[in-house]
Motif scaffolding. Sequence first.
Motif, PDB file in Angstrom:
ATOM      1  N   THR A 141       0.930  -1.118   0.104  1.00 13.38           N
ATOM      2  CA  THR A 141       0.022  -0.063  -0.151  1.00 13.38           C
ATOM      3  C   THR A 141       0.824   1.128   0.066  1.00 13.38           C
ATOM      4  N   ALA A 142       0.852   2.072  -1.112  1.00 10.75           N
ATOM      5  CA  ALA A 142       1.701   3.272  -1.378  1.00 10.75           C
ATOM      6  C   ALA A 142       1.203   3.829  -2.579  1.00 10.75           C
ATOM      7  N   SER A 143       1.678   5.011  -2.914  1.00 10.48           N
ATOM      8  CA  SER A 143       1.654   5.667  -4.004  1.00 10.48           C
ATOM      9  C   SER A 143       2.829   5.173  -5.045  1.00 10.48           C
ATOM     10  N   TYR A 144       2.336   5.144  -6.261  1.00  3.80           N
ATOM     11  CA  TYR A 144       3.678   4.739  -7.303  1.00  3.80           C
ATOM     12  C   TYR A 144       3.679   5.814  -8.242  1.00  3.80           C
ATOM     13  N   PHE A 145       4.800   6.246  -8.570  1.00  2.00           N
ATOM     14  CA  PHE A 145       5.039   7.210  -9.596  1.00  2.00           C
ATOM     15  C   PHE A 145       6.202   6.793 -10.917  1.00  2.00           C
ATOM     16  N   CYS A 146       5.795   7.038 -11.814  1.00  2.00           N
ATOM     17  CA  CYS A 146       6.878   6.648 -12.900  1.00  2.00           C
ATOM     18  C   CYS A 146       7.561   8.102 -13.390  1.00  2.00           C
ATOM     19  N   ALA A 147       8.657   8.095 -13.843  1.00  5.39           N
ATOM     20  CA  ALA A 147       9.351   9.070 -14.277  1.00  5.39           C
ATOM     21  C   ALA A 147      10.220   8.838 -15.586  1.00  5.39           C
ATOM     22  N   PRO A 148       9.626   9.372 -16.448  1.00  5.57           N
ATOM     23  CA  PRO A 148      10.583   9.176 -17.779  1.00  5.57           C
ATOM     24  C   PRO A 148      11.940  10.386 -17.730  1.00  5.57           C
ATOM     25  N   LEU A 149      12.945   9.752 -18.338  1.00  5.74           N
ATOM     26  CA  LEU A 149      14.316  10.463 -18.357  1.00  5.74           C
ATOM     27  C   LEU A 149      14.829  10.680 -19.765  1.00  5.74           C
ATOM     28  N   ARG A 150      15.129  11.665 -20.286  1.00  4.21           N
ATOM     29  CA  ARG A 150      15.823  11.993 -21.348  1.00  4.21           C
ATOM     30  C   ARG A 150      16.904  12.949 -20.962  1.00  4.21           C
ATOM     31  N   TYR A 151      18.071  12.452 -21.479  1.00  8.51           N
ATOM     32  CA  TYR A 151      19.395  13.193 -21.110  1.00  8.51           C
ATOM     33  C   TYR A 151      19.401  14.656 -21.674  1.00  8.51           C
ATOM     34  N   GLY A 152      19.986  15.642 -21.178  1.00  7.65           N
ATOM     35  CA  GLY A 152      20.273  16.873 -21.815  1.00  7.65           C
ATOM     36  C   GLY A 152      19.813  17.913 -21.288  1.00  7.65           C
ATOM     37  N   GLY A 153      20.354  18.895 -20.346  1.00  7.85           N
ATOM     38  CA  GLY A 153      20.102  20.062 -19.832  1.00  7.85           C
ATOM     39  C   GLY A 153      18.829  19.670 -18.771  1.00  7.85           C
ATOM     40  N   SER A 154      17.917  20.679 -18.916  1.00  5.26           N
ATOM     41  CA  SER A 154      16.629  20.687 -18.054  1.00  5.26           C
ATOM     42  C   SER A 154      15.964  19.395 -18.352  1.00  5.26           C
ATOM     43  N   GLN A 155      16.220  18.708 -19.620  1.00  2.77           N
ATOM     44  CA  GLN A 155      15.441  17.391 -20.013  1.00  2.77           C
ATOM     45  C   GLN A 155      15.953  16.491 -19.029  1.00  2.77           C
ATOM     46  N   GLY A 156      16.990  16.762 -18.469  1.00  2.00           N
ATOM     47  CA  GLY A 156      17.499  15.657 -17.348  1.00  2.00           C
ATOM     48  C   GLY A 156      17.039  15.556 -16.146  1.00  2.00           C
ATOM     49  N   ASN A 157      15.965  16.294 -15.841  1.00  4.02           N
ATOM     50  CA  ASN A 157      15.318  16.311 -14.845  1.00  4.02           C
ATOM     51  C   ASN A 157      14.365  15.539 -14.947  1.00  4.02           C
ATOM     52  N   LEU A 158      14.087  14.914 -13.543  1.00  2.29           N
ATOM     53  CA  LEU A 158      12.688  13.798 -13.278  1.00  2.29           C
ATOM     54  C   LEU A 158      11.571  14.633 -12.894  1.00  2.29           C
ATOM     55  N   ILE A 159      10.491  14.461 -13.809  1.00  2.00           N
ATOM     56  CA  ILE A 159       9.354  15.279 -13.324  1.00  2.00           C
ATOM     57  C   ILE A 159       8.264  14.215 -13.072  1.00  2.00           C
ATOM     58  N   PHE A 160       7.721  14.326 -12.077  1.00  2.00           N
ATOM     59  CA  PHE A 160       6.893  13.191 -11.571  1.00  2.00           C
ATOM     60  C   PHE A 160       5.491  13.704 -11.524  1.00  2.00           C
ATOM     61  N   GLY A 161       4.356  12.673 -11.970  1.00  2.00           N
ATOM     62  CA  GLY A 161       2.994  12.800 -12.073  1.00  2.00           C
ATOM     63  C   GLY A 161       2.342  12.583 -10.844  1.00  2.00           C
ATOM     64  N   LYS A 162       0.999  12.648 -10.762  1.00  2.00           N
ATOM     65  CA  LYS A 162       0.282  12.393  -9.708  1.00  2.00           C
ATOM     66  C   LYS A 162       0.331  11.153  -8.851  1.00  2.00           C
ATOM     67  N   GLY A 163       0.655  10.212  -9.643  1.00  2.00           N
ATOM     68  CA  GLY A 163       0.706   8.732  -9.211  1.00  2.00           C
ATOM     69  C   GLY A 163      -0.287   7.980  -9.145  1.00  2.00           C
ATOM     70  N   THR A 164      -0.240   6.780  -8.838  1.00  2.00           N
ATOM     71  CA  THR A 164      -1.196   5.926  -8.642  1.00  2.00           C
ATOM     72  C   THR A 164      -1.297   5.474  -7.131  1.00  2.00           C
ATOM     73  N   LYS A 165      -2.420   5.660  -6.548  1.00  2.00           N
ATOM     74  CA  LYS A 165      -2.454   5.450  -5.040  1.00  2.00           C
ATOM     75  C   LYS A 165      -3.079   3.993  -4.963  1.00  2.00           C
ATOM     76  N   LEU A 166      -2.284   3.029  -4.711  1.00  2.00           N
ATOM     77  CA  LEU A 166      -2.410   1.626  -4.467  1.00  2.00           C
ATOM     78  C   LEU A 166      -2.918   1.216  -2.833  1.00  2.00           C
ATOM     79  N   SER A 167      -4.053   0.668  -2.576  1.00  2.00           N
ATOM     80  CA  SER A 167      -4.349   0.144  -1.562  1.00  2.00           C
ATOM     81  C   SER A 167      -4.712  -1.238  -1.501  1.00  2.00           C
ATOM     82  N   VAL A 168      -3.938  -2.197  -0.721  1.00  2.00           N
ATOM     83  CA  VAL A 168      -4.157  -3.478  -0.684  1.00  2.00           C
ATOM     84  C   VAL A 168      -4.712  -3.764   0.621  1.00  2.00           C
ATOM     85  N   LYS A 169      -5.994  -4.298   0.656  1.00  2.00           N
ATOM     86  CA  LYS A 169      -6.547  -4.977   1.821  1.00  2.00           C
ATOM     87  C   LYS A 169      -6.155  -6.301   2.234  1.00  2.00           C
ATOM     88  N   PRO A 170      -5.980  -6.427   3.513  1.00  2.00           N
ATOM     89  CA  PRO A 170      -5.542  -7.739   3.989  1.00  2.00           C
ATOM     90  C   PRO A 170      -7.064  -8.599   3.992  1.00  2.00           C
TER      91      PRO A 170
END
Lengths: 114, 113
Positions: free
Chosen positions: B84-113
């Motif tokens: 249970t957590a939020s999961y984020f993807c971060a695409p990366l392209r090298y070069g200047g500010s393109q080399g920054n990881l920019i995150f979205g809003k994520g997927t909030k996963l809830s795993v019920k026991p």
Amino acid sequence: DVKVTQSSRYLVKRTGEKVFLECVQDMDHENMFWYRQDPGLGLRLIYFSYDVKMKEKGDIPEGYSVSREKKERFSLILESASTNQTSMYLCASRSSGSGTDTQYFGPGTRLTVL
Amino acid sequence: SQQGEEDPQALSIQEGENATMNCSYKTSINNLQWYRQNSGRGLVHLILIRSNEREKHSGRLRVTLDTSKKSSSLLITASRAADTASYFCAPLRYGGSQGNLIFGKGTKLSVKP
């Protein structure tokens, strides 16, 4: 293990105060980043730095400044805190080396501006 | 800088089920990373897949990358309550500010026991 530490986990300040958020990394990383995270908006990049004394604006730099006097330390400064700067602040660092693109995050500082 | 967008925004499953999260992005990349965030904490790197790879495994994690569709998926098999957590993807392209990881809003996963 890479460690990124932030000076406070929780911070409460008043409107108009000058606020310093400190971030320290122990892996000699060239790159350091400050993000803020708000519900419904995800993480947004405020400022980043590729080297000592070097800084670049991210997507939302307004109301913030940064300082990088030493390689291991990257400070975020709120010159005059406002209530809309209440947020979770996350610092991160990353090496510039080839094949080392993993970004390491600190635990976050939850800032409340009253 | 480019941002990944995760889908769905929220996912609720029972323990033992598999969880699949998707990520889309807009431009060419050098690699794509997935991160996890437990509530109120910093993000932790899970796995990195390079642009010339199609699939990668790490324990119960399986990541796929389709550069022609500009999409990636993260599969967590045999989920546990501790996933249970939020999961984020971060695409990366090298070069200047393109080399920054920019995150979205994520997927909030809830795993019920």
